[in-house]
Design a protein around this motif. Structure first.
Motif, PDB file in Angstrom:
ATOM      1  N   SER A 181       0.847  -1.189   0.000  1.00  0.00           N
ATOM      2  CA  SER A 181       0.000   0.000   0.000  1.00  0.00           C
ATOM      3  C   SER A 181       0.884   1.241   0.000  1.00  0.00           C
ATOM      4  CB  SER A 181      -0.923   0.017   1.225  1.00  0.00           C
ATOM      5  OG  SER A 181      -1.639   1.232   1.300  1.00  0.00           O
ATOM      6  N   GLU A 183      -0.389   4.005   1.056  1.00  0.00           N
ATOM      7  CA  GLU A 183      -0.976   4.831   2.113  1.00  0.00           C
ATOM      8  C   GLU A 183       0.029   4.969   3.257  1.00  0.00           C
ATOM      9  OE1 GLU A 183      -3.890   7.153   3.910  1.00  0.00           O
ATOM     10  OE2 GLU A 183      -3.871   6.272   1.902  1.00  0.00           O
ATOM     11  N   GLN A 185       1.699   5.038   6.725  1.00  0.00           N
ATOM     12  CA  GLN A 185       1.382   4.463   8.020  1.00  0.00           C
ATOM     13  C   GLN A 185       2.220   5.146   9.088  1.00  0.00           C
ATOM     14  OE1 GLN A 185       1.216   0.214   8.380  1.00  0.00           O
ATOM     15  NE2 GLN A 185       0.871  -0.095   6.190  1.00  0.00           N
ATOM     16  N   PRO A 259      -2.014  -2.364  13.521  1.00  0.00           N
ATOM     17  CA  PRO A 259      -1.912  -1.096  12.788  1.00  0.00           C
ATOM     18  C   PRO A 259      -2.851  -0.030  13.349  1.00  0.00           C
ATOM     19  CG  PRO A 259      -3.240  -2.661  11.560  1.00  0.00           C
ATOM     20  CD  PRO A 259      -2.707  -3.409  12.755  1.00  0.00           C
ATOM     21  N   PHE A 260      -2.436   1.222  13.183  1.00  0.00           N
ATOM     22  CA  PHE A 260      -3.322   2.330  13.523  1.00  0.00           C
ATOM     23  C   PHE A 260      -4.394   2.461  12.449  1.00  0.00           C
ATOM     24  CE2 PHE A 260       0.246   3.820  16.171  1.00  0.00           C
ATOM     25  CZ  PHE A 260      -0.464   4.153  17.317  1.00  0.00           C
ATOM     26  N   THR A 261      -5.591   2.792  12.874  1.00  0.00           N
ATOM     27  CA  THR A 261      -6.714   2.971  11.950  1.00  0.00           C
ATOM     28  C   THR A 261      -7.044   4.449  11.847  1.00  0.00           C
ATOM     29  OG1 THR A 261      -7.640   0.817  12.536  1.00  0.00           O
ATOM     30  CG2 THR A 261      -9.121   2.404  11.479  1.00  0.00           C
ATOM     31  N   ARG A 262      -7.011   4.974  10.638  1.00  0.00           N
ATOM     32  CA  ARG A 262      -7.420   6.360  10.403  1.00  0.00           C
ATOM     33  C   ARG A 262      -8.918   6.399  10.123  1.00  0.00           C
ATOM     34  NH1 ARG A 262      -3.218  10.045   8.892  1.00  0.00           N
ATOM     35  NH2 ARG A 262      -1.184   9.014   8.816  1.00  0.00           N
ATOM     36  N   LEU A 263      -9.587   7.347  10.706  1.00  0.00           N
ATOM     37  CA  LEU A 263     -11.016   7.486  10.435  1.00  0.00           C
ATOM     38  C   LEU A 263     -11.213   7.908   8.990  1.00  0.00           C
ATOM     39  CD1 LEU A 263     -12.339   9.342  13.622  1.00  0.00           C
ATOM     40  CD2 LEU A 263     -12.195   6.902  13.192  1.00  0.00           C
ATOM     41  N   ASN A 305      -5.387   2.090  19.146  1.00  0.00           N
ATOM     42  CA  ASN A 305      -4.866   2.099  17.772  1.00  0.00           C
ATOM     43  C   ASN A 305      -5.813   2.791  16.786  1.00  0.00           C
ATOM     44  OD1 ASN A 305      -2.472   0.561  18.442  1.00  0.00           O
ATOM     45  ND2 ASN A 305      -3.815  -1.223  18.586  1.00  0.00           N
ATOM     46  N   ILE A 306      -6.515   3.810  17.252  1.00  0.00           N
ATOM     47  CA  ILE A 306      -7.387   4.613  16.391  1.00  0.00           C
ATOM     48  C   ILE A 306      -6.886   6.044  16.415  1.00  0.00           C
ATOM     49  CG2 ILE A 306      -9.719   5.480  16.017  1.00  0.00           C
ATOM     50  CD1 ILE A 306     -10.778   2.936  17.276  1.00  0.00           C
TER      51      ILE A 306
END
Length: 488
Positions: A181, A183, A185, A259-263, A305-306
């Motif tokens: 990806s 994207e 991180q 992993p961190f989750t992006r809104l 992790n958010i």
């Protein structure tokens, strides 16, 4: 029932808050400084599966400049690490220039658990075509301020195709399933752990002077850590200068962690709009408390992790509060010319409006209706002031139904109202007066009958001043009131 004037602007401030919150979401989708602060204040635990073998100053003194020493040293280091039981080995040194002895490393550099680094923009470009080990692009995302905050599992190559990153290839070689990806991180910051194994010198690995127990089952990264040797070094979120190999080790640790989750942006926009509207509807200074709450909420979500854009939501709450302050200022500005019970202009506002429109009376004749309420005092005396207020709001609503485009309504006195008609013909005056009188004749409060009288006047050559218009309407009202009283 009419709205109180201090709430009347909510019809405008609520949509304005929603629009401003949406714009804020587009302008500030990421909260870099907030996430930096959380990364520093709440560092991740050091992943003990990742070990760094540093090509330090002592190693360079023994073997010379890194580009000139024999590459068999890497082969010897790989054999030591392989015998010690390393799960995966990454060489974060670019080996793209061919050397005479590269063919001798074909066996060592063709193992599936060995990852070789390639330069950004290049994928699979190695010194020897005989090397079959997987390759990864040795790159990190450096912000304009020189800080590494994020990394990717895939970077574009010269031909436009995505190439796997060095950290991703190491995590895969260790058995993790990491998708490709582009994207960004978040790179997890790990505070120094004094109980953890320090960086192992490269020369100790080459010479076999390591404990196998320190290597067994670990992911090993070989890279430059020497100071002043031209090794790539950048700053982390703490502002400390860190060797690129050490940050690659953090990237691998980040991939091995949840992993961190992006809104998603639509959810961020929805939360921002809801926050701004809540601040408007809460009134007062509650928006500042809401702003602090959104910032505080980022802490437990970070631990889960958010990534919550708490700064964006906080600004949305402050925007809502700013609109409340603007509304309060507007209401205070108009307080001297507005009746707080009905929301109509008061007598001062009537005088100003009449004077402003007086200059155009020839082209647009002005009409004036004065409405007098009889029996209002009895309602107050028998049922109280609240009952009187209810009666006045009822009367105001009935008058409002007969207002035309451009007409203005005012509270003339305690039980009197005025309607200033714009561009009123004689026929308009008669029609509005009759309809208004018919509506008000049905006005009552419980068992008490109240009576209204309407006086009407219109600008004409006989009326020279605004005072003349008011006096003409007053005389008309008194005549109507006297005639209705005579009829009983």
């Amino acid at each position: 029932m009419l709205r109180s004037p201090d709430r009347s602007l909510a019809l405008y401030t609520v949509p304005a808050a929603a629009v401003l919150a949406l714009l804020l979401t587009l302008l500030l989708p990421n909260n870099t400084r907030l996430w930096d602060a959380l990364n520093r204040a709440l560092p991740s635990a050091t992943d003990r599966r990742v070990v760094l073998v540093g090509i330090d100053d002592a190693s360079l003194r023994d073997y010379g400049r890194i580009g000139t020493w024999p590459r068999e040293l890497y082969g010897q280091a790989l054999r030591t690490l392989d015998q010690a039981g390393a799960t995966a080995i990454g060489i974060d040194v670019l080996l793209s220039d061919p050397a005479l002895n590269d063919s001798r490393l074909a066996d060592a550099f063709s193992q599936p658990n060995v990852v070789l680094a390639t330069a950004p923009g290049e994928s699979g470009l190695l010194a020897s075509p005989d090397w079959r080990s997987p390759t990864g692009i040795s790159a990190l995302n450096v912000s304009p301020d020189g800080v590494v905050r994020t990394f990717q599992t895939s970077y574009p190559t010269r031909d436009g195709t995505p190439g796997p990153s060095f950290a991703r290839q190491l995590a895969v070689a260790a058995g993790s399933n990491v998708p490709l990806s582009t994207e960004p991180q978040l790179l997890r910051y790990s505070s120094p752990d004094h109980d953890r194994l320090p960086v192992i010198p490269f020369r100790d690995v080459v010479n076999g002077n390591v404990r196998y127990g320190d290597i067994q089952g670990k992911i090993v990264i070989i890279g430059l850590t020497a100071t002043g040797s031209g090794a790539p070094s950048v700053r982390d979120v703490t502002g400390q200068t860190v060797a690129g190999a050490a940050l690659q080790a953090r990237a691998v640790s980040s991939l091995l962690s949840p992993p961190f989750t992006r809104l998603p942006q639509w959810l961020t926009a929805l939360l921002a709009v809801a926050t701004a509207i809540t601040a408007v509807l809460a009134r007062g200074m509650w928006g500042f408390a809401l702003a602090m709450l959104t910032l505080a909420a980022a802490i437990p979500l970070w631990l889960g992790n958010i990534l919550l854009p708490g700064v964006t939501l906080s600004y949305a709450a402050i925007l809502g509060t700013a609109l409340v302050v603007l509304e309060r200022w507007w209401n205070l500005r108009n307080l001297s010319v507005r009746d707080p019970l009905t929301g109509f202009g008061n007598r001062v506002a009537f005088t100003r409006a009449l004077e402003q429109r007086w200059a155009t009376r020839a082209a647009r004749p002005l009409g004036l209706l004065l409405v007098d309420l009889s029996g209002f005092r009895k309602v107050n005396e028998q049922y109280g002031l609240q009952a009187g207020d209810e009666l006045l709001r009822d009367l105001s609503g009935r008058i409002m139904k007969h207002k035309r485009r451009g007409d203005l309504i005012f509270r003339w006195g305690p039980d009197e109202f005025a309607m200033l008609l714009d561009n009123a013909s004689t026929q308009d005056m008669t029609l509005v007066t009759q309809r208004l009188q018919d509506s008000l004749d049905r006005l009552s409060y419980r068992d008490l009958h109240v009576r209204t009288s309407i006086g009407a006047a219109r600008t004409s050559p006989d009326i020279q001043t605004p005072i003349d218009l008011v006096e003409a309407a007053s005389r008309s009202r008194y005549r109507v009131k006297y005639q209705r009283e005579q009829r009983g």
